[in-house]
Design a protein around this motif. Structure first.
Motif, PDB file in Angstrom:
ATOM      1  N   SER A 232       4.094   7.544  -5.265  1.00  0.00           N
ATOM      2  CA  SER A 232       2.969   7.030  -6.064  1.00  0.00           C
ATOM      3  C   SER A 232       3.012   5.498  -5.998  1.00  0.00           C
ATOM      4  O   SER A 232       2.999   4.935  -4.914  1.00  0.00           O
ATOM      5  N   GLY A 233       3.062   4.793  -7.123  1.00  0.00           N
ATOM      6  CA  GLY A 233       2.938   3.333  -7.093  1.00  0.00           C
ATOM      7  C   GLY A 233       4.252   2.576  -7.033  1.00  0.00           C
ATOM      8  O   GLY A 233       5.324   3.113  -7.311  1.00  0.00           O
ATOM      9  N   ILE A 234       4.135   1.292  -6.653  1.00  0.00           N
ATOM     10  CA  ILE A 234       5.264   0.355  -6.679  1.00  0.00           C
ATOM     11  C   ILE A 234       4.839  -0.834  -7.537  1.00  0.00           C
ATOM     12  O   ILE A 234       3.799  -1.448  -7.283  1.00  0.00           O
ATOM     13  N   GLU A 235       5.641  -1.141  -8.545  1.00  0.00           N
ATOM     14  CA  GLU A 235       5.283  -2.217  -9.471  1.00  0.00           C
ATOM     15  C   GLU A 235       6.510  -3.044  -9.825  1.00  0.00           C
ATOM     16  O   GLU A 235       7.554  -2.495 -10.168  1.00  0.00           O
ATOM     17  N   ALA A 236       6.374  -4.362  -9.722  1.00  0.00           N
ATOM     18  CA  ALA A 236       7.478  -5.266 -10.050  1.00  0.00           C
ATOM     19  C   ALA A 236       6.987  -6.418 -10.904  1.00  0.00           C
ATOM     20  O   ALA A 236       5.924  -6.981 -10.647  1.00  0.00           O
ATOM     21  N   GLY A 237       7.782  -6.796 -11.903  1.00  0.00           N
ATOM     22  CA  GLY A 237       7.437  -7.941 -12.740  1.00  0.00           C
ATOM     23  C   GLY A 237       7.538  -9.250 -11.981  1.00  0.00           C
ATOM     24  O   GLY A 237       6.841 -10.217 -12.297  1.00  0.00           O
ATOM     25  N   GLU A 238       8.390  -9.269 -10.957  1.00  0.00           N
ATOM     26  CA  GLU A 238       8.521 -10.451 -10.107  1.00  0.00           C
ATOM     27  C   GLU A 238       8.117 -10.066  -8.674  1.00  0.00           C
ATOM     28  O   GLU A 238       7.129  -9.370  -8.486  1.00  0.00           O
ATOM     29  N   GLY A 239       8.867 -10.494  -7.673  1.00  0.00           N
ATOM     30  CA  GLY A 239       8.469 -10.238  -6.292  1.00  0.00           C
ATOM     31  C   GLY A 239       8.952  -8.915  -5.732  1.00  0.00           C
ATOM     32  O   GLY A 239       9.858  -8.277  -6.269  1.00  0.00           O
ATOM     33  N   ILE A 240       8.334  -8.511  -4.595  1.00  0.00           N
ATOM     34  CA  ILE A 240       8.741  -7.331  -3.840  1.00  0.00           C
ATOM     35  C   ILE A 240       9.053  -7.796  -2.424  1.00  0.00           C
ATOM     36  O   ILE A 240       8.226  -8.439  -1.780  1.00  0.00           O
ATOM     37  N   LYS A 241      10.247  -7.437  -1.941  1.00  0.00           N
ATOM     38  CA  LYS A 241      10.657  -7.897  -0.621  1.00  0.00           C
ATOM     39  C   LYS A 241      11.397  -6.790   0.123  1.00  0.00           C
ATOM     40  O   LYS A 241      12.321  -6.183  -0.414  1.00  0.00           O
ATOM     41  N   ALA A 242      10.967  -6.518   1.370  1.00  0.00           N
ATOM     42  CA  ALA A 242      11.589  -5.488   2.193  1.00  0.00           C
ATOM     43  C   ALA A 242      11.870  -6.021   3.587  1.00  0.00           C
ATOM     44  O   ALA A 242      11.032  -6.713   4.178  1.00  0.00           O
ATOM     45  N   GLY A 243      13.040  -5.694   4.123  1.00  0.00           N
ATOM     46  CA  GLY A 243      13.364  -6.094   5.483  1.00  0.00           C
ATOM     47  C   GLY A 243      12.500  -5.379   6.500  1.00  0.00           C
ATOM     48  O   GLY A 243      12.231  -5.909   7.583  1.00  0.00           O
ATOM     49  N   TRP A 244      12.069  -4.150   6.163  1.00  0.00           N
ATOM     50  CA  TRP A 244      11.168  -3.392   7.016  1.00  0.00           C
ATOM     51  C   TRP A 244       9.814  -3.305   6.306  1.00  0.00           C
ATOM     52  O   TRP A 244       9.367  -4.237   5.690  1.00  0.00           O
ATOM     53  N   GLY A 245       9.164  -2.133   6.339  1.00  0.00           N
ATOM     54  CA  GLY A 245       7.850  -1.984   5.737  1.00  0.00           C
ATOM     55  C   GLY A 245       7.871  -1.585   4.276  1.00  0.00           C
ATOM     56  O   GLY A 245       8.900  -1.189   3.722  1.00  0.00           O
ATOM     57  N   ILE A 246       6.677  -1.670   3.667  1.00  0.00           N
ATOM     58  CA  ILE A 246       6.480  -1.245   2.278  1.00  0.00           C
ATOM     59  C   ILE A 246       5.326  -0.252   2.269  1.00  0.00           C
ATOM     60  O   ILE A 246       4.248  -0.538   2.808  1.00  0.00           O
ATOM     61  N   LYS A 247       5.534   0.896   1.634  1.00  0.00           N
ATOM     62  CA  LYS A 247       4.497   1.937   1.628  1.00  0.00           C
ATOM     63  C   LYS A 247       4.442   2.620   0.269  1.00  0.00           C
ATOM     64  O   LYS A 247       5.471   3.012  -0.279  1.00  0.00           O
ATOM     65  N   ALA A 248       3.236   2.754  -0.273  1.00  0.00           N
ATOM     66  CA  ALA A 248       3.039   3.423  -1.565  1.00  0.00           C
ATOM     67  C   ALA A 248       1.861   4.382  -1.480  1.00  0.00           C
ATOM     68  O   ALA A 248       0.824   4.047  -0.886  1.00  0.00           O
ATOM     69  N   GLY A 249       2.008   5.558  -2.089  1.00  0.00           N
ATOM     70  CA  GLY A 249       0.905   6.511  -2.127  1.00  0.00           C
ATOM     71  C   GLY A 249      -0.240   6.018  -2.993  1.00  0.00           C
ATOM     72  O   GLY A 249      -1.405   6.356  -2.750  1.00  0.00           O
ATOM     73  N   TRP A 250       0.084   5.208  -4.020  1.00  0.00           N
ATOM     74  CA  TRP A 250      -0.921   4.618  -4.887  1.00  0.00           C
ATOM     75  C   TRP A 250      -0.948   3.108  -4.646  1.00  0.00           C
ATOM     76  O   TRP A 250      -0.975   2.679  -3.515  1.00  0.00           O
ATOM     77  N   GLY A 251      -0.930   2.311  -5.688  1.00  0.00           N
ATOM     78  CA  GLY A 251      -1.017   0.859  -5.529  1.00  0.00           C
ATOM     79  C   GLY A 251       0.320   0.167  -5.449  1.00  0.00           C
ATOM     80  O   GLY A 251       1.367   0.725  -5.774  1.00  0.00           O
ATOM     81  N   ALA A 266      -0.826   0.768   1.174  1.00  0.00           N
ATOM     82  CA  ALA A 266      -1.008   1.362  -0.149  1.00  0.00           C
ATOM     83  C   ALA A 266      -2.211   2.291  -0.137  1.00  0.00           C
ATOM     84  O   ALA A 266      -3.233   1.994   0.500  1.00  0.00           O
ATOM     85  N   GLY A 267      -2.093   3.413  -0.835  1.00  0.00           N
ATOM     86  CA  GLY A 267      -3.226   4.333  -0.940  1.00  0.00           C
ATOM     87  C   GLY A 267      -4.356   3.749  -1.760  1.00  0.00           C
ATOM     88  O   GLY A 267      -5.518   4.137  -1.582  1.00  0.00           O
TER      89      GLY A 267
END
Length: 313
Positions: A232-251, A266-267
């Protein structure tokens, strides 16, 4: 403390427990003697009820060397210099501490903390009123729950959920069949994986990837050495950082920037914090960017500073 039939009736004991007590202690029995008898028959449910109603004591059961038995129930603290192993249940009114490992074929439960110089392993659940700490790994066939923090020198694994009032920290990976939840942060030397959601009051950090069957939520930042993926969703109060990709079914939503070594998908929508950017393809070669440095969402996000937008139909 003497346990009697009248005391059980006053405390509202169940019929089965009262009958068992009358069969074994028709004249009444001393508190710990009753617990020992329950342990000999592996009656953990009755023992938990008794400790809850008779109360925990400051008595300390000290064992030199190793202990191996059927079940062990004690009204106070259990301290052992060696390895503690029971075939069925391990139960303490207060804490359990072992110089080496702790192992139970079924459940482990302590009113305060659980601490082992080596690993902690239970066929069923592990539960502590305070913290759980192991020099090596922590593994449970069902859930792991601590009123305070959970910390392992190696990995943490549960067949069901992992929940801590404070933080969760593992030298290697963290894996749960259900969800992972911490009042503070979650940190793993390698990956973090949950069959359901991952939620932290502060940050989430993994040396490898982060994967959740449901959502991923952090009060502060989310950082992974590899990819981040949520059903479903990915939510962070600060930053989001990934060495590879980022994928979410929702926002995907961050209070600060969103950075990915590869693409971001993101879906629903993708949103970075005010005056922060979205960066896709940071680890890609120039020749790979057209194919992989994609920002995919239903609508064009604001502040794409690196990456190619592709609308999700």
């Amino acid at each position: 403390m003497l346990i009697t039939k009248e005391w059980l009736q006053q405390k509202g004991a169940c019929g089965g427990g009262t009958r068992w007590f009358n069969d074994h202690f028709p004249e009444g029995g001393e508190y710990q003697t009753v617990l020992d008898a329950l342990a000999s028959e592996n009656r953990a449910g009755y023992a938990q009820w008794l400790i809850q109603h008779a109360g925990r004591t400051n008595d300390v059961l000290e064992i030199q060397g190793d202990f191996k038995g059927s079940s062990l129930f004690f009204r106070g603290h259990i301290r052992i210099t060696g390895h503690l192993s029971v075939e069925f249940h391990l139960l303490a009114g207060w804490g359990i501490e072992a110089g080496s490992g702790i192992k139970a074929g079924e459940g482990i439960k302590a009113g305060s903390g659980i601490k082992a110089g080596e690993g902690i392993k239970a066929g069923w659940g592990i539960e502590a009123g305070e913290g759980i700490k192991a020099g090596e790994g922590i593994k449970a066939g069902s859930g792991i729950k601590a009123g305070e923090g959970i910390k392992a020198g190696w990995g943490i694994e549960a067949g069901e959920g992992i929940k801590a009032g404070w933080g969760i920290e593992a030298g290697s990976g963290i894996k749960a069949g259900w969800g992972i939840e911490a009042g503070w942060g979650i940190e793993a030397g390698s990956g973090i994986k949950a069959g359901e959601g991952i939620k932290a009051g502060s940050g989430i950090k993994a040396g490898e990837g982060i994967k959740a069957g449901w959502g991923i939520e952090a009060g502060e930042g989310i950082k992974a050495g590899e990819g981040i993926k949520a059903g479903s969703g990915i939510e962070a109060g600060e930053g989001i950082k990934a060495g590879w990709g980022i994928k979410a079914g929702w926002g995907i939503e961050a209070g600060e920037g969103i950075e990915a070594g590869s693409g971001i998908k993101a879906g629903w929508g993708i949103e970075a914090g005010e005056d922060f950017g979205i960066y896709a393809g940071l680890s890609l070669r120039i020749s790979q960017k057209a194919a992989y440095a994609l920002v995919i969402a239903k609508e064009l996000p604001k502040n794409i500073l690196l990456g190619i937008f592709k609308q999700l139909l």
